[in-house]
Design an enzyme around this catalytic site. Sequence first.
Site, PDB file in Angstrom:
ATOM      1  N   ILE A 157      37.981  21.680  37.226  1.00  0.00           N
ATOM      2  CA  ILE A 157      38.906  21.878  37.296  1.00  0.00           C
ATOM      3  C   ILE A 157      38.868  20.026  38.582  1.00  0.00           C
ATOM      4  O   ILE A 157      39.778  19.148  38.292  1.00  0.00           O
ATOM      5  CB  ILE A 157      38.859  22.785  38.613  1.00  0.00           C
ATOM      6  CG1 ILE A 157      39.307  23.860  37.781  1.00  0.00           C
ATOM      7  CG2 ILE A 157      40.102  22.491  39.251  1.00  0.00           C
ATOM      8  CD1 ILE A 157      39.698  25.148  38.292  1.00  0.00           C
ATOM      9  N   ARG A 244      37.753  28.262  46.764  1.00  0.00           N
ATOM     10  CA  ARG A 244      36.716  30.196  46.552  1.00  0.00           C
ATOM     11  C   ARG A 244      37.342  29.839  48.484  1.00  0.00           C
ATOM     12  O   ARG A 244      37.311  29.243  48.396  1.00  0.00           O
ATOM     13  CB  ARG A 244      36.060  30.000  46.388  1.00  0.00           C
ATOM     14  CG  ARG A 244      35.866  30.775  44.444  1.00  0.00           C
ATOM     15  CD  ARG A 244      36.215  32.231  44.347  1.00  0.00           C
ATOM     16  NE  ARG A 244      36.316  32.816  42.660  1.00  0.00           N
ATOM     17  CZ  ARG A 244      37.062  32.397  42.140  1.00  0.00           C
ATOM     18  NH1 ARG A 244      38.591  31.152  42.125  1.00  0.00           N
ATOM     19  NH2 ARG A 244      36.829  32.445  41.040  1.00  0.00           N
ATOM     20  N   GLU A 273      40.112  37.870  51.635  1.00  0.00           N
ATOM     21  CA  GLU A 273      41.595  37.985  51.220  1.00  0.00           C
ATOM     22  C   GLU A 273      41.777  39.522  51.011  1.00  0.00           C
ATOM     23  O   GLU A 273      40.067  40.341  50.704  1.00  0.00           O
ATOM     24  CB  GLU A 273      41.232  37.176  49.587  1.00  0.00           C
ATOM     25  CG  GLU A 273      41.898  36.006  49.553  1.00  0.00           C
ATOM     26  CD  GLU A 273      42.008  34.960  48.104  1.00  0.00           C
ATOM     27  OE1 GLU A 273      42.079  35.691  47.704  1.00  0.00           O
ATOM     28  OE2 GLU A 273      41.608  34.004  48.157  1.00  0.00           O
ATOM     29  N   HIS A 291      46.913  32.564  46.349  1.00  0.00           N
ATOM     30  CA  HIS A 291      45.750  31.863  45.853  1.00  0.00           C
ATOM     31  C   HIS A 291      46.691  32.321  44.032  1.00  0.00           C
ATOM     32  O   HIS A 291      46.505  33.058  43.091  1.00  0.00           O
ATOM     33  CB  HIS A 291      44.970  33.481  45.766  1.00  0.00           C
ATOM     34  CG  HIS A 291      43.294  33.214  44.804  1.00  0.00           C
ATOM     35  ND1 HIS A 291      42.709  33.792  45.015  1.00  0.00           N
ATOM     36  CD2 HIS A 291      43.011  33.078  43.785  1.00  0.00           C
ATOM     37  CE1 HIS A 291      41.256  33.722  44.513  1.00  0.00           C
ATOM     38  NE2 HIS A 291      42.481  32.308  43.443  1.00  0.00           N
ATOM     39  N   ILE A 292      47.281  30.597  43.796  1.00  0.00           N
ATOM     40  CA  ILE A 292      47.571  31.039  42.276  1.00  0.00           C
ATOM     41  C   ILE A 292      47.692  29.933  41.147  1.00  0.00           C
ATOM     42  O   ILE A 292      48.787  29.238  40.660  1.00  0.00           O
ATOM     43  CB  ILE A 292      49.885  30.181  42.863  1.00  0.00           C
ATOM     44  CG1 ILE A 292      50.431  29.368  43.922  1.00  0.00           C
ATOM     45  CG2 ILE A 292      50.265  31.992  43.446  1.00  0.00           C
ATOM     46  CD1 ILE A 292      51.289  29.333  44.341  1.00  0.00           C
ATOM     47  N   GLY A 293      46.616  29.667  42.198  1.00  0.00           N
ATOM     48  CA  GLY A 293      45.905  27.829  41.567  1.00  0.00           C
ATOM     49  C   GLY A 293      46.390  28.258  39.960  1.00  0.00           C
ATOM     50  O   GLY A 293      47.157  26.931  39.331  1.00  0.00           O
TER      51      GLY A 293
END
Length: 320
Positions: A157, A244, A273, A291-293
């Site tokens: 990434i 994270r 979360e 948290h939609i990566g």
Amino acid sequence: MKVLANDGISKAGQTALEKAGFEVITTKVAQEQVANYINAHKVEVILVRSATKVRKEIIDNCPSLKIIGRGGVGMDNIDVDYARSKGLHVINTPASSSESVAELVFAHLFSGVRFLHDSNRNMPLEGDSNFDGLKKAYANGIELRGKTLGIIGFGRIGRAVAKIGLGLGMRVIASDKFVGNAEIKVDFYNGQFINVDIVTEPMEDILKHSDFISLHVPAQDGYVIGQAEFESMKDGAGIVNASRGGVIDEVALLEALDSGKILFAGLDVFENEPSPEIQILMHPKISLTPHIGAATNEAQDRIGTELAEQIIGLLKPEVN
């Protein structure tokens, strides 16, 4: 054979599994009921994303389980070593979502340098009555081109982020304890490309020289970025975390934002979360996503297909 996709699976992945003879169950089972459901339905494969946790208790109490699959990269919600010690296969899809996460990083960067996160809050409230005031408030934008992007964690990434940064004309520097250097291939729409060699540097240098920092590290004990690290960064730097929750000290982040040391932050992940702190959620200098990566159609298709291929490869003799 039954596959429980407890956090969902793409249609492409489901179709591939069903063609190979698997029954795919997409019922969402509450965390505390997962073990009972697996046993009641003799589930052999459980697929999760980040929501469902597969800990020792499930592994010990579900003798039918053969494979635990994680749709994505990090597997901190699975007791991986313990599962493997019990003879289970644990699989994930480390390459499938890299581009999607990288694009979200730049969504946050663009939002931060042009104040989009805050203007999108205030334009509906004041756009008709204070247009000129808002125009003045958001007038001091910054271009990304020509700036230095520091990447902490230079795996798949991190390298995908580097590609976009290089394509935008940014200087890209990186730090990684396990990667000494990497050749980044920047592809263009017409088949042309360039290769750029990046030699990693100590994290202290990344903090000192970067205009913007993007984190791509696994979950770990302790903070990667805390008060001392913020103090080491450039005045007016921006930071994005789409890796994270818990790798940034959020209290220190708020202090750095309030003091003006840090210009903005982009957060896709959080210490708490699924209930982030209200001070984080309400802060005008933080661009927020839940948290939609990896949550693009393209990434989910790749994830589902890759999981299906791995499952079929591991269990195909039994299916046949």
